[in-house]
Scaffold this motif. Sequence first.
Motif, PDB file in Angstrom:
ATOM      1  N   VAL A  77       0.863  -1.177   0.000  1.00  0.00           N
ATOM      2  CA  VAL A  77       0.000   0.000   0.000  1.00  0.00           C
ATOM      3  C   VAL A  77       0.900   1.226   0.000  1.00  0.00           C
ATOM      4  O   VAL A  77       1.667   1.433   0.939  1.00  0.00           O
ATOM      5  CB  VAL A  77      -0.936   0.003   1.230  1.00  0.00           C
ATOM      6  N   GLU A  78       0.803   2.018  -1.074  1.00  0.00           N
ATOM      7  CA  GLU A  78       1.675   3.183  -1.171  1.00  0.00           C
ATOM      8  C   GLU A  78       1.254   4.276  -0.191  1.00  0.00           C
ATOM      9  O   GLU A  78       2.046   4.758   0.599  1.00  0.00           O
ATOM     10  CB  GLU A  78       1.668   3.723  -2.599  1.00  0.00           C
ATOM     11  N   TYR A  79       0.008   4.691  -0.243  1.00  0.00           N
ATOM     12  CA  TYR A  79      -0.524   5.702   0.658  1.00  0.00           C
ATOM     13  C   TYR A  79      -1.798   5.144   1.277  1.00  0.00           C
ATOM     14  O   TYR A  79      -2.851   5.147   0.646  1.00  0.00           O
ATOM     15  CB  TYR A  79      -0.844   6.999  -0.092  1.00  0.00           C
TER      16      TYR A  79
ATOM     17  N   TYR B 110       4.593   4.496   2.381  1.00  0.00           N
ATOM     18  CA  TYR B 110       4.692   5.858   2.884  1.00  0.00           C
ATOM     19  C   TYR B 110       5.664   5.862   4.058  1.00  0.00           C
ATOM     20  O   TYR B 110       5.693   4.935   4.841  1.00  0.00           O
ATOM     21  CB  TYR B 110       3.303   6.328   3.333  1.00  0.00           C
ATOM     22  N   SER B 111       6.445   6.892   4.208  1.00  0.00           N
ATOM     23  CA  SER B 111       7.440   6.951   5.283  1.00  0.00           C
ATOM     24  C   SER B 111       6.768   7.020   6.645  1.00  0.00           C
ATOM     25  O   SER B 111       6.038   7.960   6.938  1.00  0.00           O
ATOM     26  CB  SER B 111       8.341   8.168   5.116  1.00  0.00           C
ATOM     27  N   LEU B 112       7.014   6.014   7.469  1.00  0.00           N
ATOM     28  CA  LEU B 112       6.476   6.006   8.825  1.00  0.00           C
ATOM     29  C   LEU B 112       7.443   6.709   9.757  1.00  0.00           C
ATOM     30  O   LEU B 112       8.654   6.600   9.617  1.00  0.00           O
ATOM     31  CB  LEU B 112       6.253   4.571   9.310  1.00  0.00           C
TER      32      LEU B 112
ATOM     33  N   THR C 151       1.955   4.712  15.639  1.00  0.00           N
ATOM     34  CA  THR C 151       2.996   5.483  14.965  1.00  0.00           C
ATOM     35  C   THR C 151       2.324   6.471  14.033  1.00  0.00           C
ATOM     36  O   THR C 151       1.115   6.389  13.810  1.00  0.00           O
ATOM     37  CB  THR C 151       3.973   4.564  14.201  1.00  0.00           C
ATOM     38  N   ARG C 152       3.068   7.379  13.510  1.00  0.00           N
ATOM     39  CA  ARG C 152       2.532   8.355  12.558  1.00  0.00           C
ATOM     40  C   ARG C 152       3.348   8.280  11.283  1.00  0.00           C
ATOM     41  O   ARG C 152       4.535   7.987  11.309  1.00  0.00           O
ATOM     42  CB  ARG C 152       2.621   9.775  13.108  1.00  0.00           C
ATOM     43  N   CYS C 153       2.670   8.568  10.186  1.00  0.00           N
ATOM     44  CA  CYS C 153       3.403   8.751   8.948  1.00  0.00           C
ATOM     45  C   CYS C 153       4.186  10.050   9.109  1.00  0.00           C
ATOM     46  O   CYS C 153       3.886  10.852   9.984  1.00  0.00           O
ATOM     47  CB  CYS C 153       2.450   8.845   7.762  1.00  0.00           C
ATOM     48  N   LYS C 154       5.161  10.260   8.279  1.00  0.00           N
ATOM     49  CA  LYS C 154       5.980  11.461   8.441  1.00  0.00           C
ATOM     50  C   LYS C 154       5.234  12.720   8.046  1.00  0.00           C
ATOM     51  O   LYS C 154       5.787  13.792   8.089  1.00  0.00           O
ATOM     52  CB  LYS C 154       7.272  11.314   7.661  1.00  0.00           C
TER      53      LYS C 154
END
Length: 99
Positions: free
Chosen positions: A21-23, A54-56, A87-90
């Motif tokens: 999953v990209e986004y 996606y960057s976590l 956690t959050r995506c960047k």
Amino acid sequence: NKTTRQSYASALIEHPIGAIVEYPESGSQPKYSVAHHFHINPKNFIHPKENIQYSLGDVHGSHENVTCYLLRDIHTKEPVSCKQLKTRCKSYFSEYFFQ
């Protein structure tokens, strides 16, 4: 869709084994949340967070022995005890993982 004792998801998206999953969809309105259910291969376990491109960001917290209502025992159909990782995506979005 009740996810935990304190949380609900407005929608549930099922992902097959190996899905990338990209986004991840996270909701288009305040207080609208989306749960992502990644099916896994127990003989070749890869943590679902590895399937999100996606960057976590860093881990912001976790809780042991959280009752996860989205995951059920295959025999009893009862909710299972999980470890909840927050956690959050960047960028803006929050992600929650259960294992």
